[in-house]
Design an enzyme around this catalytic site. Structure first.
Site, PDB file in Angstrom:
ATOM      1  N   CYS A 136      -3.950  -4.208   4.461  1.00  0.00           N
ATOM      2  CA  CYS A 136      -4.985  -2.984   3.700  1.00  0.00           C
ATOM      3  C   CYS A 136      -4.541  -1.763   3.940  1.00  0.00           C
ATOM      4  CB  CYS A 136      -6.399  -3.537   3.526  1.00  0.00           C
ATOM      5  SG  CYS A 136      -7.233  -2.478   2.291  1.00  0.00           S
ATOM      6  N   HIS A 188     -11.237  -5.053  -4.262  1.00  0.00           N
ATOM      7  CA  HIS A 188     -11.618  -3.575  -3.729  1.00  0.00           C
ATOM      8  C   HIS A 188     -12.751  -3.118  -4.636  1.00  0.00           C
ATOM      9  CE1 HIS A 188      -9.591  -2.081  -0.475  1.00  0.00           C
ATOM     10  NE2 HIS A 188      -8.450  -2.442  -0.896  1.00  0.00           N
ATOM     11  N   HIS A 232      -6.317  -8.942  -4.528  1.00  0.00           N
ATOM     12  CA  HIS A 232      -6.876  -7.969  -3.470  1.00  0.00           C
ATOM     13  C   HIS A 232      -7.370  -6.702  -4.269  1.00  0.00           C
ATOM     14  CE1 HIS A 232      -6.146  -5.993   0.673  1.00  0.00           C
ATOM     15  NE2 HIS A 232      -6.661  -4.779  -0.290  1.00  0.00           N
ATOM     16  N   GLU A 233      -6.902  -6.362  -5.177  1.00  0.00           N
ATOM     17  CA  GLU A 233      -7.357  -4.986  -5.748  1.00  0.00           C
ATOM     18  C   GLU A 233      -8.717  -5.240  -6.794  1.00  0.00           C
ATOM     19  OE1 GLU A 233      -5.874  -2.176  -4.762  1.00  0.00           O
ATOM     20  OE2 GLU A 233      -4.354  -3.536  -3.780  1.00  0.00           O
TER      21      GLU A 233
HETATM   22 ZN    ZN Z   1      -6.729  -3.141   0.184  1.00  0.00          ZN
END
Ligand code: ZN
Length: 167
Positions: free
Chosen positions: A98, A144, A140-141
């Protein structure tokens, strides 16, 4: 160049807010998308970037053309108000890194295939499916945007040496 916020910064832990339909084409959102694109372009080891990583608690992420096969796209693909509408039961272990957790990779179990529903910069709704790296990026996004970092659940953190494909 805009600084990418690092783990420990409280902005990365907030739940981001959706963009209102009438707000999508506003100068403010356009500017943020432009800066996200530029930041990703200036980050050779990155393949995707979420708005909170540059300090905005908004539900937007961008994906580099490098992540798409075949590589034909010239510009980053923008996802506004993205949601995962489908995910495979089949899971895969990804070796993940990341941009907001500099230098650390770990192993994380995610769905092998997902479908995302989102809006583009013109406010048009679209669906995009992806497997492998793209499925990893989408999960993953969206994490976030919900204040979640991969290090919250990843294992073997710091044991993998890589320098590419940071999300
Ligand atoms: Zn990330």
């Amino acid at each position: 160049m805009i600084k990418i916020l690092q783990s420990g910064n409280p902005v990365l832990r907030k739940i981001c807010r959706p963009i209102k339909p009438e707000e999508i084409k506003s100068a403010k959102i356009k500017k943020i998308i432009k800066v996200m694109r530029e930041t990703l372009e200036e980050t050779p080891d990155g393949v995707a970037l979420a708005a909170p990583q540059i300090g905005h608690n908004l539900r937007i992420f961008v994906v580099s053309p490098k992540a798409f096969q075949p590589q034909g796209r010239a510009l980053e693909t923008v996802f506004i108000n993205p949601t995962l509408v489908k995910r495979s039961n089949k899971k895969k272990i990804f070796e993940e890194g990341c941009l907001s957790v500099s230098g650390v990779y770990g192993k994380i179990k995610r769905s092998e295939k997902v479908t995302v529903e989102a809006f583009d910069e013109k406010g048009r709704r679209f669906f995009r499916g992806g497997s492998g790296l793209l499925a990893e990026i989408y999960q993953h996004e969206i994490n976030h945007l919900d204040g979640v970092l991969f290090t919250d659940t990843a294992t073997e953190l710091g044991t993998i040496t890589r320098k590419d494909n940071k999300l």
